[in-house]
Enzyme design. Structure first.
Site, PDB file in Angstrom:
ATOM      1  N   GLY A  73       0.849  -1.439  -0.160  1.00  0.00           N
ATOM      2  CA  GLY A  73       0.459  -0.132   0.195  1.00  0.00           C
ATOM      3  C   GLY A  73       0.783   1.261   0.039  1.00  0.00           C
ATOM      4  O   GLY A  73       2.339   1.788   0.312  1.00  0.00           O
ATOM      5  N   GLN A 114       3.105   9.826   1.737  1.00  0.00           N
ATOM      6  CA  GLN A 114       4.221   9.296   1.384  1.00  0.00           C
ATOM      7  C   GLN A 114       4.535   9.812   0.057  1.00  0.00           C
ATOM      8  O   GLN A 114       5.755  10.112  -0.332  1.00  0.00           O
ATOM      9  CB  GLN A 114       4.136   7.950   0.964  1.00  0.00           C
ATOM     10  N   CYS A 133       7.463  -0.498   6.168  1.00  0.00           N
ATOM     11  CA  CYS A 133       6.526   0.654   5.670  1.00  0.00           C
ATOM     12  C   CYS A 133       7.682   1.609   4.362  1.00  0.00           C
ATOM     13  O   CYS A 133       8.823   0.936   4.258  1.00  0.00           O
ATOM     14  CB  CYS A 133       6.397   1.706   6.418  1.00  0.00           C
ATOM     15  N   LEU A 134       7.332   1.751   3.480  1.00  0.00           N
ATOM     16  CA  LEU A 134       7.507   2.144   2.339  1.00  0.00           C
ATOM     17  C   LEU A 134       8.380   3.235   3.240  1.00  0.00           C
ATOM     18  O   LEU A 134       9.579   4.181   2.025  1.00  0.00           O
ATOM     19  CB  LEU A 134       7.032   2.632   0.946  1.00  0.00           C
ATOM     20  N   HIS A 149      -2.863   0.678   8.356  1.00  0.00           N
ATOM     21  CA  HIS A 149      -1.297   0.809   7.871  1.00  0.00           C
ATOM     22  C   HIS A 149      -2.022   2.089   6.825  1.00  0.00           C
ATOM     23  O   HIS A 149      -1.183   3.455   7.074  1.00  0.00           O
ATOM     24  CB  HIS A 149      -0.234   0.075   7.214  1.00  0.00           C
ATOM     25  N   GLU A 150      -2.412   2.105   5.803  1.00  0.00           N
ATOM     26  CA  GLU A 150      -2.508   3.948   4.722  1.00  0.00           C
ATOM     27  C   GLU A 150      -3.349   4.175   5.579  1.00  0.00           C
ATOM     28  O   GLU A 150      -2.495   5.375   5.351  1.00  0.00           O
ATOM     29  CB  GLU A 150      -3.095   3.124   3.306  1.00  0.00           C
ATOM     30  N   HIS A 183      -1.114   5.884   7.555  1.00  0.00           N
ATOM     31  CA  HIS A 183      -1.088   7.691   7.127  1.00  0.00           C
ATOM     32  C   HIS A 183      -1.863   8.697   6.693  1.00  0.00           C
ATOM     33  O   HIS A 183      -0.905   9.919   6.914  1.00  0.00           O
ATOM     34  CB  HIS A 183      -0.184   6.962   5.470  1.00  0.00           C
TER      35      HIS A 183
END
Length: 178
Positions: free
Chosen positions: A46, A51, A94-95, A136-137, A140
């Protein structure tokens, strides 16, 4: 479509609460395409708009996540509901914090309501990895990173690992939103 660079932990945009989307236009559809293209290239599960430096309540998810029967690849203005109290504890990355995975407690099941890029209402119900990704997203979009979901020992391990990462050069604080 454009692959956009992903902001890393320490970038202030990752700690801001994103604004709701109010206009469903070509610019929004371009943002969704950029999120999907960037996510596909990064091979992540995701990616949220903050981000890539955009403070809007939009995220992309990999449509191939287990349990994603709707094949949903994005969600706008998500609102989460939890049908039960069951939890899962498992590895999460996480990216924006590349290469680091820590066990993170999340709810096992989620129902997420939101909109498509065209403004059509949509709901996705997920469990396991899909539920983890949606939570998670959405975090963010609220300025929360998975470091905020760690206990003190987990945060200390993450910070020690971050200080050793070649790409890391920022101050990291736990979010007051977590």
């Amino acid at each position: 479509m454009t692959v956009v660079s992903i902001r890393k932990v320490g970038d202030p945009v990752l700690r801001r609460v994103a604004d709701p989307v109010t206009t469903f236009d070509a610019e929004l559809r371009a943002l969704v395409r950029d999120l999907n293209e960037t996510l596909a290239q990064s091979r992540g599960a995701g990616l949220a708009a903050p981000q890539i430096g955009v403070g809007l309540r939009v995220f992309a998810i990999n449509p191939d996540l287990p349990g994603n029967d709707a094949r949903l690849d994005h969600l706008i203005n998500p609102v989460l509901e939890f049908p039960d109290e069951q939890e899962q504890d498992g590895p999460e990355g996480c990216l924006s914090i590349p290469g680091i995975y820590l066990d993170t407690k999340r709810r096992l099941n989620v129902a997420a309501k939101g909109y498509t890029e065209h403004g059509d209402p949509v709901q996705v119900v997920g469990a396991g990895l899909l539920a983890r990704c949606i939570q998670h997203e959405t975090d963010h979009l609220d300025g929360v990173l998975f470091i905020d979901r760690q206990d003190e020992a987990g945060r200390e391990r993450l910070m020690a690992t971050l200080r050793e990462a070649a790409w890391f050069d920022a101050q990291v604080k736990v979010s007051p939103h977590g």
